[in-house]
Design an enzyme around this catalytic site. Structure first.
Site, mmCIF file in Angstrom:
data_model
loop_
_atom_site.group_PDB
_atom_site.id
_atom_site.type_symbol
_atom_site.label_atom_id
_atom_site.label_comp_id
_atom_site.label_asym_id
_atom_site.label_seq_id
_atom_site.Cartn_x
_atom_site.Cartn_y
_atom_site.Cartn_z
ATOM 1 N N SER A 191 7.890 3.897 0.451
ATOM 2 C CA SER A 191 6.908 3.208 -0.372
ATOM 3 C C SER A 191 7.024 3.634 -1.833
ATOM 4 O O SER A 191 7.005 2.809 -2.752
ATOM 5 C CB SER A 191 5.502 3.485 0.162
ATOM 6 O OG SER A 191 4.534 2.860 -0.649
ATOM 7 N N SER A 235 0.842 -1.188 0.000
ATOM 8 C CA SER A 235 0.000 0.000 0.000
ATOM 9 C C SER A 235 0.879 1.241 0.000
ATOM 10 O O SER A 235 1.928 1.269 0.662
ATOM 11 C CB SER A 235 -0.923 0.008 1.221
ATOM 12 O OG SER A 235 -1.788 1.128 1.193
ATOM 13 N N GLU A 236 0.442 2.272 -0.721
ATOM 14 C CA GLU A 236 1.275 3.457 -0.936
ATOM 15 C C GLU A 236 1.611 4.213 0.343
ATOM 16 O O GLU A 236 2.592 4.966 0.386
ATOM 17 C CB GLU A 236 0.576 4.404 -1.913
ATOM 18 C CG GLU A 236 0.430 3.828 -3.308
ATOM 19 C CD GLU A 236 -0.710 4.470 -4.061
ATOM 20 O OE1 GLU A 236 -0.998 5.655 -3.805
ATOM 21 O OE2 GLU A 236 -1.327 3.783 -4.896
ATOM 22 N N ASN A 237 0.783 4.058 1.370
ATOM 23 C CA ASN A 237 1.063 4.795 2.603
ATOM 24 C C ASN A 237 2.143 4.133 3.454
ATOM 25 O O ASN A 237 2.469 4.638 4.532
ATOM 26 C CB ASN A 237 -0.216 4.998 3.422
ATOM 27 C CG ASN A 237 -0.926 3.698 3.753
ATOM 28 O OD1 ASN A 237 -0.868 2.728 2.993
ATOM 29 N ND2 ASN A 237 -1.612 3.659 4.880
ATOM 30 N N GLY A 238 2.722 3.026 2.976
ATOM 31 C CA GLY A 238 3.859 2.440 3.659
ATOM 32 C C GLY A 238 3.595 1.114 4.323
ATOM 33 O O GLY A 238 3.935 0.930 5.494
#
Length: 230
Positions: free
Chosen positions: A90, A48-51
């Site tokens: 990320s 996921s892009e938020n890490g």
């Protein structure tokens, strides 16, 4: 079939496309359902892009922790060995070409595989988010899409009329009634759901597509596809 069931059908079918060892980014919308339809011990690493790397399925309602969410603000769990890191790390992972598959939603897909998923002319901008980074850098792009807009206009079009998300093309498009491959800028229908017909698909698709000689029936039942909690 009601819209929720169509979304689940798409998520179930895409779950079958993901193989052990893949690092897979799940986008906003229908892709947020996919983790709920992966088989146990699937070996897929969801990013996921938020890490986050190692997302698990949606928790039960009484176990939601809104401090543990995906980039789509969807409550998640963590698989054993999962990692939590900064958004900058990320995006270094994404831009460095370490995402095997990006599963994304789209407003439109052209018959060459070009996608638009961040802006509708004349309306408030939805926001680019990480879409352009994923389009530029993911090894494979897979599109999860409803076949028609809310006002019954085709989403599979000859050419985009919405702003593009990037110059690279998607390789697969899956909706509730069909599974399309895009090869050498050509749409090829590879699967069709048992409750759809070629005539229906042709009538609701602006894009030109070819029908594979070995056209298969899409597996659509939970028994055939694996069931999740969604």
């Amino acid at each position: 079939m009601n819209p929720d069931e169509i979304r689940k059908r798409i998520a179930r079918r895409i779950a079958l496309e993901l193989e052990s060892g893949m690092v897979v980014n799940l986008g906003v919308g229908i892709p947020t359902l996919i983790q709920d339809f992966l088989q146990p011990n699937h070996g897929v690493f969801l990013q996921s892009e938020n890490g986050l790397l190692g997302m698990g399925p949606t928790p039960p309602d009484d176990e939601f922790d809104m401090d543990l969410i995906s980039a789509s603000k969807h409550p998640i769990t963590l698989e054993p060995g999962a990692s939590i890191f900064s958004s900058s790390d990320s995006f270094a992972m994404i831009r460095g070409g370490h995402i095997d598959v990006a599963v994304m939603g789209a407003l439109q897909v052209s018959e060459r595989g070009e996608i638009a998923n961040w802006s509708i002319p004349g309306q408030d901008i939805l926001g680019v988010g990480g879409a352009m980074d994923l389009v530029a850098s993911a090894k494979t792009m897979m599109i999860a899409i409803n076949h028609l807009t809310k006002d019954s206009k085709p989403k599979l079009v000859r050419n985009l009329s919405y702003p593009t998300s990037g110059i690279r093309f998607a390789q697969k498009v899956i909706d509730g009634g069909e599974r399309i491959f895009i090869e050498n800028s050509r749409m090829i229908l590879r699967e069709i759901a048992p409750d759809c017909t070629l005539e229906e698909i042709s009538a609701t698709t602006e894009a030109h597509f070819e029908v594979a000689e070995d056209l298969k029936t899409m597996p659509v039942t939970p028994h055939a596809m694996g069931s999740g909690i969604a």
